[in-house]
Structure formats: C-alpha cells, structure tokens
Scaffold this active site. Sequence first.
Site, PDB file in Angstrom:
ATOM      1  CD  GLU A 174     -51.312  32.300  25.664  1.00 24.09           C
ATOM      2  OE1 GLU A 174     -51.354  31.069  25.674  1.00 24.09           O
ATOM      3  OE2 GLU A 174     -50.395  32.942  25.149  1.00 24.09           O
TER       4      GLU A 174
ATOM      5  CG  HIS B 133     -45.821  23.399  27.101  1.00 22.84           C
ATOM      6  ND1 HIS B 133     -46.083  23.100  25.777  1.00 22.84           N
ATOM      7  CD2 HIS B 133     -45.990  24.743  27.225  1.00 22.84           C
ATOM      8  CE1 HIS B 133     -46.391  24.223  25.137  1.00 22.84           C
ATOM      9  NE2 HIS B 133     -46.325  25.237  25.974  1.00 22.84           N
TER      10      HIS B 133
ATOM     11  NE  ARG C 232     -49.176  27.708  29.887  1.00 26.35           N
ATOM     12  CZ  ARG C 232     -48.498  27.973  28.794  1.00 26.35           C
ATOM     13  NH1 ARG C 232     -47.270  27.549  28.662  1.00 26.35           N
ATOM     14  NH2 ARG C 232     -49.048  28.643  27.816  1.00 26.35           N
TER      15      ARG C 232
ATOM     16  CG  HIS D 202     -49.875  23.519  27.811  1.00 28.32           C
ATOM     17  ND1 HIS D 202     -51.242  23.389  27.798  1.00 28.32           N
ATOM     18  CD2 HIS D 202     -49.611  24.736  27.291  1.00 28.32           C
ATOM     19  CE1 HIS D 202     -51.777  24.482  27.277  1.00 28.32           C
ATOM     20  NE2 HIS D 202     -50.803  25.314  26.972  1.00 28.32           N
TER      21      HIS D 202
HETATM   22  C1  LIG Z   1     -46.771  23.109  21.080  1.00 24.89           C
HETATM   23  C2  LIG Z   1     -46.045  24.289  21.644  1.00 24.89           C
HETATM   24  C3  LIG Z   1     -46.689  25.510  21.715  1.00 24.89           C
HETATM   25  C4  LIG Z   1     -46.011  26.624  22.238  1.00 24.89           C
HETATM   26  N1  LIG Z   1     -46.632  27.848  22.249  1.00 24.89           N
HETATM   27  C5  LIG Z   1     -45.934  28.940  22.624  1.00 24.89           C
HETATM   28  C6  LIG Z   1     -46.486  30.248  22.513  1.00 24.89           C
HETATM   29  O1  LIG Z   1     -47.608  30.417  22.042  1.00 24.89           O
HETATM   30  N2  LIG Z   1     -45.728  31.307  22.919  1.00 24.89           N
HETATM   31  C7  LIG Z   1     -44.472  31.156  23.428  1.00 24.89           C
HETATM   32  O2  LIG Z   1     -43.829  32.157  23.789  1.00 24.89           O
HETATM   33  N3  LIG Z   1     -43.926  29.931  23.547  1.00 24.89           N
HETATM   34  C8  LIG Z   1     -44.611  28.829  23.139  1.00 24.89           C
HETATM   35  N4  LIG Z   1     -44.032  27.597  23.231  1.00 24.89           N
HETATM   36  C9  LIG Z   1     -42.656  27.494  23.698  1.00 24.89           C
HETATM   37  C10 LIG Z   1     -41.761  28.006  22.582  1.00 24.89           C
HETATM   38  O3  LIG Z   1     -42.241  27.550  21.341  1.00 24.89           O
HETATM   39  C11 LIG Z   1     -40.345  27.512  22.766  1.00 24.89           C
HETATM   40  O4  LIG Z   1     -39.897  27.745  24.055  1.00 24.89           O
HETATM   41  C12 LIG Z   1     -39.410  28.251  21.807  1.00 24.89           C
HETATM   42  O5  LIG Z   1     -39.939  28.185  20.508  1.00 24.89           O
HETATM   43  C13 LIG Z   1     -38.036  27.656  21.879  1.00 24.89           C
HETATM   44  O6  LIG Z   1     -37.286  28.159  20.812  1.00 24.89           O
HETATM   45  P1  LIG Z   1     -35.780  27.725  20.662  1.00 24.89           P
HETATM   46  O7  LIG Z   1     -35.299  28.398  19.437  1.00 24.89           O
HETATM   47  O8  LIG Z   1     -35.088  27.932  21.923  1.00 24.89           O
HETATM   48  O9  LIG Z   1     -35.857  26.138  20.455  1.00 24.89           O
HETATM   49  P2  LIG Z   1     -36.624  25.284  19.349  1.00 24.89           P
HETATM   50  O10 LIG Z   1     -37.598  26.106  18.622  1.00 24.89           O
HETATM   51  O11 LIG Z   1     -37.122  24.063  19.991  1.00 24.89           O
HETATM   52  O12 LIG Z   1     -35.453  24.896  18.347  1.00 24.89           O
HETATM   53  C14 LIG Z   1     -34.453  23.985  18.720  1.00 24.89           C
HETATM   54  C15 LIG Z   1     -33.733  23.546  17.471  1.00 24.89           C
HETATM   55  O13 LIG Z   1     -32.564  22.828  17.809  1.00 24.89           O
HETATM   56  C16 LIG Z   1     -32.460  21.670  16.995  1.00 24.89           C
HETATM   57  N5  LIG Z   1     -31.613  20.718  17.714  1.00 24.89           N
HETATM   58  C17 LIG Z   1     -31.839  20.148  18.914  1.00 24.89           C
HETATM   59  N6  LIG Z   1     -30.807  19.362  19.258  1.00 24.89           N
HETATM   60  C18 LIG Z   1     -29.896  19.455  18.262  1.00 24.89           C
HETATM   61  C19 LIG Z   1     -28.622  18.869  18.030  1.00 24.89           C
HETATM   62  N7  LIG Z   1     -28.073  18.000  18.885  1.00 24.89           N
HETATM   63  N8  LIG Z   1     -27.973  19.182  16.898  1.00 24.89           N
HETATM   64  C20 LIG Z   1     -28.516  20.020  15.980  1.00 24.89           C
HETATM   65  N9  LIG Z   1     -29.728  20.591  16.148  1.00 24.89           N
HETATM   66  C21 LIG Z   1     -30.402  20.312  17.272  1.00 24.89           C
HETATM   67  C22 LIG Z   1     -33.903  21.264  16.796  1.00 24.89           C
HETATM   68  O14 LIG Z   1     -34.045  20.385  15.719  1.00 24.89           O
HETATM   69  C23 LIG Z   1     -34.531  22.634  16.575  1.00 24.89           C
HETATM   70  O15 LIG Z   1     -34.340  23.058  15.242  1.00 24.89           O
HETATM   71  C24 LIG Z   1     -44.695  26.473  22.720  1.00 24.89           C
HETATM   72  C25 LIG Z   1     -44.075  25.237  22.646  1.00 24.89           C
HETATM   73  C26 LIG Z   1     -44.725  24.155  22.099  1.00 24.89           C
HETATM   74  C27 LIG Z   1     -44.026  22.845  22.012  1.00 24.89           C
END
Ligand SMILES: Cc1cc2nc3c(=O)[nH]c(=O)nc-3n(C[C@H](O)[C@H](O)[C@H](O)COP(=O)(O)OP(=O)(O)OC[C@H]3O[C@@H](n4cnc5c(N)ncnc54)[C@H](O)[C@@H]3O)c2cc1C
Length: 529
Positions: free
Chosen positions: A113, A346, A285, A239
């Site tokens: 990428e 993003h 990006r 993005h």
């Molecule tokens: C479309 C897309 C494609 C992506 N592709 C990639 C990729 O290919 N590779 C990569 O490394 N990264 C990618 N990313 C970025 C990556 O997915 C995220 O940075 C990562 O998954 C974040 O994980 P996390 O567990 O920190 O948060 P998240 O996976 O966003 O989880 C957050 C959680 O917290 C919960 N939550 C939020 N607020 C509250 C609250 N007040 N009370 C209770 N629960 C709450 C939400 O409901 C969710 O369950 C992508 C992101 C997107 C949107």
Amino acid sequence: MSSIFDFLVIGSGLAGISFAIRASKFGKVALITKDKLIESNSLYAQGGIAASPLSLQDSVEKHVEDTLKAGDGLCNPEVVKEIISESKSAIEELISWGVEFDKENGEFSLAKEGGHSERRILHRGDYTGQEIQTKLIETLLKSKNVEVFENHMAIDLITKFKFIGKRDGVEDECYGAYVLNKKTGDIEIFFSNFVILATGGAGKVYLITSNPDTATGDGVAMARRAGAKIANMEFYQFHPTVLYHHKEKNFLISEAVRGEGGILRTKDGEPFMKKYHPLRDLAPRDVVARAMDTELKKSGAEHVYLDLTHLPKDFIIKRFPKIYQRCLELGIDITSEPIPVAPGAHFMCGGVLTDSYGETTISRLFAIGEVAYTGFHGANRLASNSLLECIFMSKRALKKCLEYPKKIQIPKEDIPPWKSEKTIPQDEKILISHAWDEIRRLMWNYVGVVRSDKRLNRAYERLSIIKRDVMEDYWKYYISADLIELRNIAIVAELIITSAMARKESRGTHFNIDYPFKNDIDFRRDTII
Ligand SMILES: Cc1cc2nc3c(=O)[nH]c(=O)nc-3n(C[C@H](O)[C@H](O)[C@H](O)COP(=O)(O)OP(=O)(O)OC[C@H]3O[C@@H](n4cnc5c(N)ncnc54)[C@H](O)[C@@H]3O)c2cc1C
C-alpha cells in the site's frame, strides 16, 4: 445498578476485544460496547495488517523507516521500533485465535500500500477486518471471566479528582464509568480496578468519512472532560478513495486497489497523480488527498475516478470481492467502468496521550487503539499500521496493569448515582440532528484536507456558538445516545480546531495554505491539550 470488575473495557474493536481475551486470564472483565459486539472501525478494515519481515527483501528496519517517513518527524522512534519488532509475533497471536490470511502456494500473499517500500501486508481478500473481528469474537465468547454488555454506551469517566477533589501532590485515578443502557434508558455505574478506553476514532466529526456511525470520538471527549492530556488532534488522516455515491455514505475503496495498479483520473480521464508525486497513485495518503482536493477545486467536480479497467477481470473479482460486489449492487461494474471517489475522514492520528504501555495521564486509565496517541503514527499513519498497533498495545497495557502492586480502593460512598432529576423530555429532536449536521459540515468545509487561518478562525467562532447550545441542551433534557454523541463530536471538533490553530506550519496530514512548509525549528513537537 452498580457492579465492580477487575477490568472495564470500553469498546469492542480489535483493541478492546484482544485486551479482553488476554485480561480474562487474570480477572473479571466487563466489555461494554455501544452497538453490537462486532460493530467497529475494525470490522471494515479492508487492506490488511502490516508486519515485517515476511519476505527476504524486507526487514524491521525498512518498515520502521517507512513508518517514520510517513509520520513526518513526529513519531516516537522507540515506540515505532518496539511495535514493529513485535509485529510477527502479533500476527502469530492473531493466527492462534483462528484468524486466517490469504496464501499463495503455501506462502502468505503479501500486499503493498501507499508509503510501503515492500510488500508486507497480510490480508484476507478485502475483508480482513471482518475476518479478524469474527474470529476474535468466537474466542472472546469462549473465554471465562468476560461479561459482554452490548448497547451499553459509556457517558463519562469516574475519577478521584471529580468526586473527591483535586489535591496537590496526589495523582488522579480512574474508578470506572457511568454507562447508558440503551435498551432500558437506565444509567448504570461500572466500577473497576482498571479502565481501558478502546473506543476508536472520530470520523463522524466530518461530513464525508469511511467510518461507521459509532466513530464519534467518545473516548477522546470523555478523557478530555476527565482532565487527561490529549495530543496531536490536528492530524486527521483523509483517505483519498471513499466511494462517492448517493446511496452509500461511508464505503471505502481500499488503498490496495491502487497497490494493485488502480489509477486515479479526472472526469476527463487524465491520470493526474503524475503531476504531484514521483510515487504517483501510491504517494502517501495526505499527498493524494490534497492532489484530489486541488483537482476537484479546479474542475468544480464533486469526485474523481479510480480506474482499474485495465486489470484482468478475474483478478479484480478474486482480489477485491467485497468492493466488486458492493459497487455492482450500486450499479457500478468496476471491471469495466471507473469508480467515483472522493477523500473522506478516515483515521484519527492523534488521541488520548499515553505512555508506551497505553496508560494515560490519569492513573489506571488506559487508552489503546485508534483512541490513543502513543507516538507510533506521528503526523500521519502509514497504511495498515493501525491494526498492528491495536494488537500490540492491548498486550502492553495488560502487562502494566498486572504490574500494579495492589487493587484500587474505590470510595464508592462518595460517588453518587447519575443526576437525572432535573431532566425533561427532549421534544425537539430535530435540533439534535441539525447540530450534528452543522458541526460535520463546518468541519468538512473549514477544517478538512486543506486549511487556512481564516477558515480555522471561522470554524472556531461558529463551533463556539453551536457548542454553547449543545451544552445547554445536554443538561436540560433526558440523556439519549444521540445527545451524548453530539456533545462528544462538539468537543472533538473543538480539539481538532484548536490544535490546528496552534500549528503554524504544514506537516503530515495537517496542511495550512498560510504556512505551506514544515517548520522543524518551532513545530517538531506534539500539540498537547
Ligand atoms: C473502512 C476502514 C478501513 C480500514 N482499513 C484498515 C486496514 O486495512 N488496515 C489497518 O491497519 N487499519 C485500517 N483501518 C483503521 C483501523 O480499522 C482502525 O484504526 C482500528 O480498527 C481501530 O480499532 P479500535 O479497536 O481502536 O477501534 P474500533 O475498531 O473503531 O472499535 C471501537 C469500539 O468502541 C465502541 N465505542 C465507541 N464509543 C463507545 C462508548 N461511548 N461506549 C461504548 N462503546 C463505545 C464502538 O462501538 C466500537 O465497538 C480502516 C478503517 C476503516 C474505517
């Protein structure tokens, strides 16, 4: 209702679930999540997860170098080195939890990428996040000691300073959170020895985003209200290729599409990236997003095109099954016609400031995953590095929790139930949706891919008025999920604007036309609020 746990995990993306699986071996875990367990940014990750070295050509050093380059002078090199050195074992751990990555002839199929000098991204088709979330949830649900609370939304953190008062020489510490049970409307108290914010990013602060509706920056806003330090919020990664279609509001067209040869073209068919960067369509990006912004402003068009029609049809369908299918449902056959795309918010590069173990400036409060700023991404995240950070930091955070010598003494008698006696029913719900819309548009128009002092000042003034109304409503009406999120996006928007105003240079994802160059003398430092 109030309950007491060893670990309170807020959020069920990769960071939260992987922490809960690990922590369940050491104590009682509550995992609360405001929607369904699977819903998260993690679910939608397409491109994959970066690790090294997975080929003879690659090395930890090369991956570190690419990450530092993308981070544009603000990464913490030690953190970068630590995370990448452990990347292969992070992958092994995911595999041990049942996650499968694509292989060819028995070897991992490695994608490339933007910003990566080698092929090093493990993926499962173009639905890597779905594969990870599904398999981790299966493992989580088999773990003893974990209670999952879906439709439970954290409202505010409970801290010593808030309820016992601030005293000199005494550290603030976190005791738990007030949580809205969205099904019953009750506000419950979850006490815990450790609180882990894993609430993800805040794409919904902007009008166009690749993020799902849950990404409203709740963790950053809660930490801010609790008095924790917040870092580098001006760096929001856009993005370049979010599908532009009236029926689909946040569908991402993965960067891997350009990695496999996709070409960005203007509406007249001109492949414009060659004018902007030697890496053309695989430039970082921020460079691609700005180039698109320039082309769009020049032509007045609302989108450009991403063209892969020159690639073999079978390859496109096999490599990008989800993108192919979704676009086809919307009437676009990506094997024979170009895809309309525009840049969208993003990834939140900044967040709640933590040490290299994920602990925030409030004792026993941890932040892991996208909600946190560890120094790994600096001013711009390298593609596919964020899933890696989630899995690494959940391990590190647990390590530090386990090193605490004793359990917390929670002064439960000093912590009152949520005050709700003065609330009245919200009779004008439309005001909430108007304010949501106003903030998201304002952020998009004035604090987007390209900024200026004038735009930022205007955004600040307008946001102050909206925020004042939101705060008034917040304390007047019955609390609802929409109102909580609205208050949070208002706070996050303010953090982004004030951080952007403070950075009088252009670096990483932050570009201000009044200071188009990087100024290492004055600004090679984090913006801490
Ligand atoms: C479309 C897309 C494609 C992506 N592709 C990639 C990729 O290919 N590779 C990569 O490394 N990264 C990618 N990313 C970025 C990556 O997915 C995220 O940075 C990562 O998954 C974040 O994980 P996390 O567990 O920190 O948060 P998240 O996976 O966003 O989880 C957050 C959680 O917290 C919960 N939550 C939020 N607020 C509250 C609250 N007040 N009370 C209770 N629960 C709450 C939400 O409901 C969710 O369950 C992508 C992101 C997107 C949107």
